[in-house]
Design a protein around this motif. Structure first.
Motif, PDB file in Angstrom:
ATOM      1  N   VAL A  15     -16.203   6.045 -13.281  1.00  0.00           N
ATOM      2  CA  VAL A  15     -15.384   5.202 -12.401  1.00  0.00           C
ATOM      3  C   VAL A  15     -14.205   4.628 -13.182  1.00  0.00           C
ATOM      4  O   VAL A  15     -13.063   4.634 -12.703  1.00  0.00           O
ATOM      5  N   ALA A  16     -14.454   4.172 -14.405  1.00  0.00           N
ATOM      6  CA  ALA A  16     -13.372   3.609 -15.229  1.00  0.00           C
ATOM      7  C   ALA A  16     -12.341   4.682 -15.589  1.00  0.00           C
ATOM      8  O   ALA A  16     -11.131   4.436 -15.526  1.00  0.00           O
ATOM      9  N   ILE A  17     -12.809   5.858 -15.952  1.00  0.00           N
ATOM     10  CA  ILE A  17     -11.886   6.946 -16.292  1.00  0.00           C
ATOM     11  C   ILE A  17     -11.115   7.380 -15.046  1.00  0.00           C
ATOM     12  O   ILE A  17      -9.914   7.645 -15.112  1.00  0.00           O
ATOM     13  N   GLY A  18     -11.790   7.430 -13.901  1.00  0.00           N
ATOM     14  CA  GLY A  18     -11.111   7.748 -12.650  1.00  0.00           C
ATOM     15  C   GLY A  18     -10.047   6.723 -12.303  1.00  0.00           C
ATOM     16  O   GLY A  18      -8.986   7.058 -11.786  1.00  0.00           O
ATOM     17  N   PHE A  19     -10.310   5.462 -12.604  1.00  0.00           N
ATOM     18  CA  PHE A  19      -9.337   4.387 -12.397  1.00  0.00           C
ATOM     19  C   PHE A  19      -8.081   4.655 -13.227  1.00  0.00           C
ATOM     20  O   PHE A  19      -6.959   4.583 -12.725  1.00  0.00           O
ATOM     21  N   HIS A  69      -6.505   1.413  -6.895  1.00  0.00           N
ATOM     22  CA  HIS A  69      -6.930   2.393  -7.891  1.00  0.00           C
ATOM     23  C   HIS A  69      -8.453   2.475  -7.991  1.00  0.00           C
ATOM     24  O   HIS A  69      -8.997   3.553  -8.248  1.00  0.00           O
ATOM     25  N   LEU A  70      -9.150   1.366  -7.771  1.00  0.00           N
ATOM     26  CA  LEU A  70     -10.610   1.413  -7.745  1.00  0.00           C
ATOM     27  C   LEU A  70     -11.091   2.253  -6.564  1.00  0.00           C
ATOM     28  O   LEU A  70     -12.001   3.074  -6.697  1.00  0.00           O
ATOM     29  N   ARG A  71     -10.465   2.065  -5.415  1.00  0.00           N
ATOM     30  CA  ARG A  71     -10.826   2.840  -4.233  1.00  0.00           C
ATOM     31  C   ARG A  71     -10.578   4.325  -4.462  1.00  0.00           C
ATOM     32  O   ARG A  71     -11.422   5.171  -4.150  1.00  0.00           O
ATOM     33  N   LEU A  72      -9.437   4.671  -5.045  1.00  0.00           N
ATOM     34  CA  LEU A  72      -9.143   6.072  -5.338  1.00  0.00           C
ATOM     35  C   LEU A  72     -10.119   6.632  -6.370  1.00  0.00           C
ATOM     36  O   LEU A  72     -10.551   7.787  -6.273  1.00  0.00           O
ATOM     37  N   SER A  73     -10.498   5.812  -7.343  1.00  0.00           N
ATOM     38  CA  SER A  73     -11.464   6.244  -8.340  1.00  0.00           C
ATOM     39  C   SER A  73     -12.825   6.500  -7.696  1.00  0.00           C
ATOM     40  O   SER A  73     -13.489   7.494  -8.004  1.00  0.00           O
ATOM     41  N   MET A  94       0.849  -1.183   0.000  1.00  0.00           N
ATOM     42  CA  MET A  94       0.000   0.000   0.000  1.00  0.00           C
ATOM     43  C   MET A  94       0.885   1.234   0.000  1.00  0.00           C
ATOM     44  O   MET A  94       1.904   1.285   0.659  1.00  0.00           O
ATOM     45  N   PHE A  95       0.477   2.228  -0.729  1.00  0.00           N
ATOM     46  CA  PHE A  95       1.243   3.458  -0.789  1.00  0.00           C
ATOM     47  C   PHE A  95       0.332   4.621  -0.431  1.00  0.00           C
ATOM     48  O   PHE A  95      -0.879   4.518  -0.465  1.00  0.00           O
ATOM     49  N   VAL A  96       0.932   5.721  -0.078  1.00  0.00           N
ATOM     50  CA  VAL A  96       0.176   6.898   0.347  1.00  0.00           C
ATOM     51  C   VAL A  96       0.495   8.047  -0.601  1.00  0.00           C
ATOM     52  O   VAL A  96       1.655   8.320  -0.875  1.00  0.00           O
ATOM     53  N   ILE A  97      -0.541   8.673  -1.089  1.00  0.00           N
ATOM     54  CA  ILE A  97      -0.366   9.896  -1.869  1.00  0.00           C
ATOM     55  C   ILE A  97      -0.537  11.027  -0.870  1.00  0.00           C
ATOM     56  O   ILE A  97      -1.622  11.253  -0.344  1.00  0.00           O
ATOM     57  N   ILE A 116      -4.171   5.716 -11.992  1.00  0.00           N
ATOM     58  CA  ILE A 116      -2.926   5.062 -12.418  1.00  0.00           C
ATOM     59  C   ILE A 116      -1.951   6.105 -12.967  1.00  0.00           C
ATOM     60  O   ILE A 116      -0.770   6.106 -12.621  1.00  0.00           O
ATOM     61  N   ALA A 117      -2.456   6.998 -13.809  1.00  0.00           N
ATOM     62  CA  ALA A 117      -1.593   8.019 -14.412  1.00  0.00           C
ATOM     63  C   ALA A 117      -1.004   8.949 -13.359  1.00  0.00           C
ATOM     64  O   ALA A 117       0.188   9.286 -13.407  1.00  0.00           O
ATOM     65  N   VAL A 118      -1.807   9.365 -12.394  1.00  0.00           N
ATOM     66  CA  VAL A 118      -1.329  10.294 -11.364  1.00  0.00           C
ATOM     67  C   VAL A 118      -0.286   9.629 -10.477  1.00  0.00           C
ATOM     68  O   VAL A 118       0.745  10.227 -10.169  1.00  0.00           O
TER      69      VAL A 118
END
Length: 125
Positions: free
Chosen positions: A53-57, A86-90, A1-4, A61-63
């Protein structure tokens, strides 16, 4: 797990603004402007939410890749864990685009009712 850890223009404002703008524009493309069916409207709104949701996913990833974390490599090591992150962040971005999408839905629902009322007044029903 990583933290932004930081919030910035490129990693927060631009992605959220893009998702908010898409929440306004996608329903205009996915829903027939002349529909008189709330079911078709609901289908278009649900499809828009799935796209967001898919675009946010993909944006997540890109960010994270842009921030220096090897996001693509993370998928090779732990595909389910990476997908969950990434789903959670999306889904967290929905705090911004969901109210916008709700307002668009409300506005389009008023249009459906206006067209139905015009049909009744014209005797087409």
């Amino acid at each position: 797990m990583f933290v932004i850890d930081t919030i910035g223009f490129w990693n927060t404002l631009v992605p959220l603004a893009a998702l908010g703008l898409l929440a306004v524009l996608l329903p205009r493309v996915l829903v027939d402007r002349e529909t008189r069916s709330h079911g078709k409207l609901l289908h278009g709104i649900a499809l828009t939410a799935a796209f967001l949701v898919a675009i946010g996913f993909m944006i997540s990833i890109a960010v994270t890749q842009m921030r220096g974390f090897e996001a693509v490599g993370h998928f090779e090591i732990d595909p389910l864990g990476a997908a969950w992150v990434h789903l959670r962040l999306s889904l967290m971005t929905a705090i911004v685009w969901a109210p916008v999408l709700g307002l668009v839905w409300f506005g389009q629902a008023q249009g459906v009712e206006a067209r139905r009322g015009q049909d009744i007044a014209a005797g087409d029903r």
